[in-house]
Design a protein around this motif. Sequence first.
Motif, PDB file in Angstrom:
ATOM      1  N   VAL A  37       0.875  -1.177   0.000  1.00 47.70           N
ATOM      2  CA  VAL A  37       0.000   0.000   0.000  1.00 47.70           C
ATOM      3  C   VAL A  37       0.910   1.225   0.000  1.00 47.70           C
ATOM      4  N   TRP A  38       0.539   2.246  -0.744  1.00 45.47           N
ATOM      5  CA  TRP A  38       1.203   3.540  -0.595  1.00 45.47           C
ATOM      6  C   TRP A  38       0.232   4.645  -0.948  1.00 45.47           C
ATOM      7  N   MET A  39       0.487   5.821  -0.383  1.00 45.21           N
ATOM      8  CA  MET A  39      -0.381   6.967  -0.634  1.00 45.21           C
ATOM      9  C   MET A  39       0.431   8.253  -0.502  1.00 45.21           C
ATOM     10  N   VAL A  79       4.291   0.125   8.789  1.00 48.73           N
ATOM     11  CA  VAL A  79       3.822   1.361   8.155  1.00 48.73           C
ATOM     12  C   VAL A  79       4.932   2.404   8.260  1.00 48.73           C
ATOM     13  N   HIS A  80       5.212   3.071   7.151  1.00 45.50           N
ATOM     14  CA  HIS A  80       6.210   4.134   7.115  1.00 45.50           C
ATOM     15  C   HIS A  80       5.522   5.401   6.634  1.00 45.50           C
ATOM     16  N   HIS A  81       5.804   6.525   7.284  1.00 46.18           N
ATOM     17  CA  HIS A  81       5.142   7.777   6.937  1.00 46.18           C
ATOM     18  C   HIS A  81       6.173   8.898   6.922  1.00 46.18           C
ATOM     19  N   THR A  82       6.058   9.770   5.943  1.00 47.44           N
ATOM     20  CA  THR A  82       6.909  10.957   5.902  1.00 47.44           C
ATOM     21  C   THR A  82       6.047  12.196   5.775  1.00 47.44           C
ATOM     22  N   SER A  83       6.515  13.267   6.370  1.00 43.84           N
ATOM     23  CA  SER A  83       5.829  14.543   6.295  1.00 43.84           C
ATOM     24  C   SER A  83       6.882  15.626   6.496  1.00 43.84           C
ATOM     25  N   SER A  84       6.542  16.841   6.204  1.00 43.55           N
ATOM     26  CA  SER A  84       7.478  17.935   6.417  1.00 43.55           C
ATOM     27  C   SER A  84       6.778  19.066   7.150  1.00 43.55           C
ATOM     28  N   ASP A  85       7.562  20.037   7.570  1.00 48.67           N
ATOM     29  CA  ASP A  85       7.035  21.157   8.327  1.00 48.67           C
ATOM     30  C   ASP A  85       7.402  22.444   7.616  1.00 48.67           C
ATOM     31  N   ALA A  86       6.432  23.309   7.392  1.00 46.34           N
ATOM     32  CA  ALA A  86       6.670  24.560   6.672  1.00 46.34           C
ATOM     33  C   ALA A  86       7.243  25.657   7.562  1.00 46.34           C
ATOM     34  N   ASN A  87       7.337  25.416   8.870  1.00 52.34           N
ATOM     35  CA  ASN A  87       7.866  26.451   9.762  1.00 52.34           C
ATOM     36  C   ASN A  87       9.308  26.798   9.389  1.00 52.34           C
ATOM     37  N   THR A  88       9.656  28.043   9.534  1.00 49.22           N
ATOM     38  CA  THR A  88      11.013  28.473   9.190  1.00 49.22           C
ATOM     39  C   THR A  88      12.047  27.985  10.196  1.00 49.22           C
ATOM     40  N   ASN A  89      11.599  27.541  11.363  1.00 48.73           N
ATOM     41  CA  ASN A  89      12.550  27.073  12.368  1.00 48.73           C
ATOM     42  C   ASN A  89      12.890  25.590  12.184  1.00 48.73           C
ATOM     43  N   ALA A  90      12.441  25.013  11.095  1.00 50.07           N
ATOM     44  CA  ALA A  90      12.778  23.629  10.735  1.00 50.07           C
ATOM     45  C   ALA A  90      12.439  22.629  11.832  1.00 50.07           C
ATOM     46  N   ASN A 125       2.279  14.653   2.089  1.00 48.69           N
ATOM     47  CA  ASN A 125       2.581  13.611   3.053  1.00 48.69           C
ATOM     48  C   ASN A 125       2.628  12.293   2.277  1.00 48.69           C
ATOM     49  N   ALA A 126       3.367  11.319   2.773  1.00 47.43           N
ATOM     50  CA  ALA A 126       3.456  10.047   2.080  1.00 47.43           C
ATOM     51  C   ALA A 126       3.495   8.901   3.080  1.00 47.43           C
ATOM     52  N   VAL A 127       2.852   7.804   2.734  1.00 46.73           N
ATOM     53  CA  VAL A 127       2.802   6.631   3.600  1.00 46.73           C
ATOM     54  C   VAL A 127       2.977   5.372   2.739  1.00 46.73           C
ATOM     55  N   SER A 128       3.637   4.359   3.305  1.00 50.48           N
ATOM     56  CA  SER A 128       3.758   3.068   2.617  1.00 50.48           C
ATOM     57  C   SER A 128       3.615   1.948   3.631  1.00 50.48           C
TER      58      SER A 128
END
Length: 134
Positions: A37-39, A79-90, A125-128
């Motif tokens: 599965v992935w999304m 389950v593996h999930h990735t996401s990021s953060d738009a904040n400038t402080n990383a 966002n991504a998940v597998s």
Amino acid sequence: MSTLNVDALVGVSSANAITVRGEGTATTSLQQGLAKVWMNYHSGTTINDSFNSTSLTDNGTGDYTMTIANDMANATYAVHHTSSDANTNASVIVPVIQGSSLTTTLFKVYLLNEDVGVSDGSDPNAVSVLGDLA
């Protein structure tokens, strides 16, 4: 270079027993090495692209349920999930997979931001999922 064109591969000794040579001399199961599965999705319920999933439910900020189209064999898949953060402080977004929410038909993902707690994260966002199909 040779080309092999087929519609299906089935193991001789068992339908699920196809092995391939990996790095060096090691062999691995073809079925075990595939994502089941992935999304790729945007915060909310917008699915950009997916495989073997039927829906994405937004249960609230940073709380999502993904539904699997073809059931998993058991609830011990990875389950593996990735996401990021738009904040400038990383700051870091940490996906949390609640073990009790893994079933053969769905799983829940919670996104936690180190700065603000529960967060939807930044898009995409991504998940597998790795494991055995039923």
